[in-house]
Enzyme design. Structure first.
Site, mmCIF file in Angstrom:
data_model
loop_
_atom_site.group_PDB
_atom_site.id
_atom_site.type_symbol
_atom_site.label_atom_id
_atom_site.label_comp_id
_atom_site.label_asym_id
_atom_site.label_seq_id
_atom_site.Cartn_x
_atom_site.Cartn_y
_atom_site.Cartn_z
ATOM 1 N N VAL A 87 8.782 2.334 1.734
ATOM 2 C CA VAL A 87 10.187 1.945 1.861
ATOM 3 C C VAL A 87 10.913 1.413 0.717
ATOM 4 C CG1 VAL A 87 9.902 1.231 4.183
ATOM 5 C CG2 VAL A 87 9.531 -0.399 2.573
ATOM 6 N N CYS A 98 -0.424 3.836 1.144
ATOM 7 C CA CYS A 98 1.003 3.188 0.833
ATOM 8 C C CYS A 98 0.614 2.350 -0.311
ATOM 9 C CB CYS A 98 1.462 2.896 2.147
ATOM 10 S SG CYS A 98 3.347 2.937 2.007
ATOM 11 N N GLU A 134 0.860 7.846 6.705
ATOM 12 C CA GLU A 134 0.497 6.603 7.235
ATOM 13 C C GLU A 134 1.103 6.631 9.051
ATOM 14 O OE1 GLU A 134 2.022 3.376 5.304
ATOM 15 O OE2 GLU A 134 0.738 1.851 6.320
ATOM 16 N N LYS A 148 -6.767 0.266 5.283
ATOM 17 C CA LYS A 148 -5.825 -0.176 4.316
ATOM 18 C C LYS A 148 -6.447 -1.654 3.659
ATOM 19 C CE LYS A 148 -0.986 -0.488 3.499
ATOM 20 N NZ LYS A 148 0.406 -0.208 4.483
HETATM 21 C C1 ACM Z 1 3.619 0.415 3.395
HETATM 22 O O1 ACM Z 1 2.697 -0.037 2.883
HETATM 23 N N1 ACM Z 1 3.715 1.106 4.373
HETATM 24 C C2 ACM Z 1 5.017 -0.008 2.393
#
Ligand code: ACM
Length: 263
Positions: free
Chosen positions: A169, A142, A38, A109
């Protein structure tokens, strides 16, 4: 299909330099499809939306996209990459499919993580599956992993391979993705970044451990947490197509949606 990932550490804000490095690292890649993390060109920990706006690009005008297209042309391959996308006043945390003919598919996203809700607009495009070299590919980014509905929606559209650019993370995703693959009978490539975005307003550290998982939950590759690594594995999409866990159990046809209240 030969599919792989590049676990990478961008330098925050240095879009051109990060692109130089990625192109250099991928010049020797022997793969059909490589998945990048990402936001690998901008970095992640923006001060605010204005800073993101200065770094984001319109894909059709982006020299980053052009350089990846040229690389795909010379290597005869495809790349899925995270991308800070500008569209008029809107800013999306996107994943792009780029091939020898350029950009052919964008995913934005749909589940934004934490401060991303200040920086980005939520994705507005449907979840879709598209063919890449005969393999049916789905994309998510992510934290979309926390919502099993994403993988399931794509599996119900016939997905063989889930590509998953990430800046993780939290520590649980890699393990959970093994379950996502087993319960949907799909392959998944989770490409994470590593290192830290150290900024005047704070810092965030990313957890690496990029991986490729098979439909039976087998981990075909997993990287250490803090190392640059290009990894490629051969996958056979037929393994993602039978969907049987016993001769009498089918992962998708045995579902009982009349018992599921999702809204
Ligand atoms: C994330 O969605 N970058 C933790």
């Amino acid at each position: 299909m030969r599919v792989g990932y590049l676990q990478f550490r961008p330098r925050f804000g240095e879009v051109e330099r990060n692109c130089d490095r990625i192109v250099e690292l991928l010049r020797g890649a022997d793969a059909d499809l490589i998945v990048l993390p990402e936001l690998p060109f901008t970095g992640y920990y923006f001060r605010n939306r204005s800073e993101l706006r200065r770094l984001a690009e319109v894909p059709s005008e982006s020299s980053t996209v052009e350089r990846l297209r040229d690389l795909c042309r010379s290597r005869g391959m495809y790349i899925v990459t995270g991308f800070a996308e500008k569209d008029g006043d809107r800013l999306f945390n996107s994943a792009l499919l780029i091939g020898p003919r350029g950009l052919t598919w964008t995913y934005r996203k749909i589940h934004l993580f934490h401060l991303e809700k200040r920086w980005f607009d939520p994705g507005d495009l449907p979840l879709e599956v598209r063919r890449v070299r005969g393999v049916r590919v789905g994309m998510m980014i992510c934290i979309d992993w926390v919502f099993p509905e994403v993988t399931r929606t794509l599996a119900l559209q016939g997905m063989d391979l889930l590509v998953h650019p990430s800046n993780l993370v939290l520590g649980h995703c890699q393990g959970v993705m093994v379950s996502r693959c087993i319960e949907n009978g799909v392959f998944a490539v989770t490409t994470n970044r590593y290192g830290e975005d150290k900024r005047p307003h704070g810092s965030i550290r990313f957890t690496g451990r990029s991986q490729i998982v098979a439909p039976d939950g087998g981990v075909l590759a997993r990287s250490p947490s803090q190392r640059e690594e290009l990894v490629v594995r051969e996958i056979d999409p037929a393994q993602a197509r039978h969907k049987r866990i016993t001769p009498r159990n089918h992962l998708l046809r045995d579902r009982r949606p009349e018992f599921y209240r999702l809204n």
